[in-house]
Design a protein around this motif. Structure first.
Motif, mmCIF file in Angstrom:
data_model
loop_
_atom_site.group_PDB
_atom_site.id
_atom_site.type_symbol
_atom_site.label_atom_id
_atom_site.label_comp_id
_atom_site.label_asym_id
_atom_site.label_seq_id
_atom_site.Cartn_x
_atom_site.Cartn_y
_atom_site.Cartn_z
ATOM 1 N N PHE A 176 0.829 -1.204 0.000
ATOM 2 C CA PHE A 176 0.000 0.000 0.000
ATOM 3 C C PHE A 176 0.867 1.259 0.000
ATOM 4 O O PHE A 176 0.490 2.277 -0.599
ATOM 5 C CB PHE A 176 -0.949 0.002 1.200
ATOM 6 N N GLY A 177 2.018 1.209 0.679
ATOM 7 C CA GLY A 177 2.926 2.349 0.654
ATOM 8 C C GLY A 177 3.438 2.617 -0.748
ATOM 9 O O GLY A 177 3.532 3.764 -1.186
ATOM 10 N N SER A 178 3.752 1.559 -1.467
ATOM 11 C CA SER A 178 4.199 1.695 -2.856
ATOM 12 C C SER A 178 3.086 2.265 -3.725
ATOM 13 O O SER A 178 3.312 3.158 -4.548
ATOM 14 C CB SER A 178 4.630 0.325 -3.397
ATOM 15 N N ALA A 179 1.870 1.757 -3.535
ATOM 16 C CA ALA A 179 0.733 2.219 -4.335
ATOM 17 C C ALA A 179 0.434 3.691 -4.076
ATOM 18 O O ALA A 179 0.006 4.419 -4.976
ATOM 19 C CB ALA A 179 -0.497 1.368 -4.033
ATOM 20 N N THR A 180 0.665 4.151 -2.831
ATOM 21 C CA THR A 180 0.443 5.559 -2.502
ATOM 22 C C THR A 180 1.362 6.455 -3.315
ATOM 23 O O THR A 180 0.948 7.487 -3.853
ATOM 24 C CB THR A 180 0.689 5.800 -0.999
ATOM 25 N N VAL A 181 2.608 6.049 -3.432
ATOM 26 C CA VAL A 181 3.575 6.821 -4.207
ATOM 27 C C VAL A 181 3.163 6.889 -5.670
ATOM 28 O O VAL A 181 3.134 7.962 -6.278
ATOM 29 C CB VAL A 181 4.977 6.192 -4.074
ATOM 30 N N PHE A 182 2.839 5.744 -6.250
ATOM 31 C CA PHE A 182 2.437 5.714 -7.654
ATOM 32 C C PHE A 182 1.090 6.411 -7.858
ATOM 33 O O PHE A 182 0.853 7.021 -8.896
ATOM 34 C CB PHE A 182 2.367 4.267 -8.143
ATOM 35 N N GLY A 183 0.211 6.315 -6.857
ATOM 36 C CA GLY A 183 -1.105 6.942 -6.969
ATOM 37 C C GLY A 183 -1.031 8.455 -7.038
ATOM 38 O O GLY A 183 -1.793 9.088 -7.762
ATOM 39 N N LYS A 184 -0.084 9.063 -6.296
ATOM 40 C CA LYS A 184 0.076 10.509 -6.356
ATOM 41 C C LYS A 184 0.504 10.951 -7.750
ATOM 42 O O LYS A 184 0.133 12.028 -8.208
ATOM 43 C CB LYS A 184 1.104 10.970 -5.326
#
Length: 321
Positions: A176-184
């Motif tokens: 989820f931390g990785s997805a947060t970065v890509f999501g931004k």
């Protein structure tokens, strides 16, 4: 006007986080526990396929956006789908199964350590080294996670499933931390509707491959479609989750990563309170202190000077990914 937009965005994220908290304790565990087989791939596939079908019916014209996608747009959406939609959700489901759906708050609190992994990911992508204080706070967070999971007991004296559940929760935090970065990266380029639409679409595609390669597709379909109550519950949860993610992405556009993370703490707090009220399951004093320390550490990582700015990912050249 900008201040009002920030307040509205923060409020929307809090609403979405509260919905996730209620979902994580009341709805999703009831759904998962009704599956008498352990093909978590199929569970996660259904959880994303239903919203994808609904979005496709309501917003079919979103498919026209594909012609405007660059190669790197596909990469970012696939990364979000792989880490956030697939690996993260699969890990949470597995953690809940291993805990026999009896420790919702602990699983959710552990996976909120995701900013630690987001900073580490930023380090590898941006080649920026966090300050020494980051490592101190990260170490404190890991100690808090240990106490939250095992208290002062030795892991060797606890059931093996407890250890595995904690490990899967940490894997979820990383995902989820990785997805947060890509999501931004995605949310600043596309509308919140487009971002949400393709988040579910690409996750459905990725999880479909997981289902096909699991070898249990026929059995899973038979069990699922023979249970009308399960179909109704999965549709309700899917729509509930879809509304939450739409609210979240709409709010995310007008707030910083730090404010977003602060508002998202309504998720674990809602989980703890709801589990205590509904199931009469309370965290021990040690776990309450550990949970508070963990939350404080995460806030410090996001609001202090010890982190690599998560929004700094937007500075990365697309060719670097």
């Amino acid at each position: 006007m900008k201040k009002n937009n920030t307040l509205l965005g923060a409020s929307l994220i809090v609403i979405a986080a509260v919905m996730w908290g209620l979902d994580g304790v009341l709805l999703t565990p009831a759904y998962f526990s009704k599956f008498h087989f352990y093909d978590v791939n199929f569970i996660v596939f259904i959880a994303h396929a239903i919203p994808t079908l609904i979005l496709s019916v309501l917003f079919f014209n979103q498919y026209k956006e594909l012609k405007n996608f660059t190669k790197n747009d596909y990469i970012f959406f696939m990364l979000i789908a792989l880490f956030g939609g697939t690996l993260g959700t699969l890990s949470i489901v597995k953690a809940l199964q291993l805990s026999e759906f009896s420790k919702f708050s602990i699983v959710i609190l552990i996976q909120k350590a995701q900013p630690i992994f987001a900073v580490l990911l930023a380090f590898f992508i941006l080649k920026e080294r966090p300050s020494k204080r980051f490592y101190i706070v990260a170490a404190i967070s890991l100690i808090a996670i240990y106490l939250l999971t095992f208290e002062f007991k030795s892991p060797a004296l606890l059931p093996k499933n407890n250890i595995l559940a904690a490990m899967y929760s940490l894997l979820a935090a990383f995902s989820f931390g990785s997805a947060t970065v890509f999501g931004k990266k995605v949310v600043y380029k596309f509308s919140f509707l487009t971002s949400t639409f393709y988040r579910f679409f690409f996750t459905t595609v990725v999880t479909l491959f997981f289902v096909l390669f699991s070898g249990n597709t026929e059995k899973s379909l038979g069990l699922y479609f023979s249970n009308g109550g399960l179909i109704s519950l999965s549709m309700f949860i899917a729509i509930f989750g879809l509304i939450a993610i739409l609210i979240y992405y709409n709010g995310l556009k007008s707030v910083t990563a730090s404010i977003s993370t602060f508002c998202e703490l309504a998720f674990p707090l809602t989980s703890v309170v709801t589990e205590a009220i509904v199931y009469k399951r309370f965290l021990s004093p040690v776990q309450l202190v550990a949970g508070t320390v963990l939350i404080a550490s995460i806030l410090y990582l996001n609001l202090g000077k010890v982190k690599v700015d998560i929004e700094g990912i937007d500075k990365v050249k697309e060719a670097d990914i």
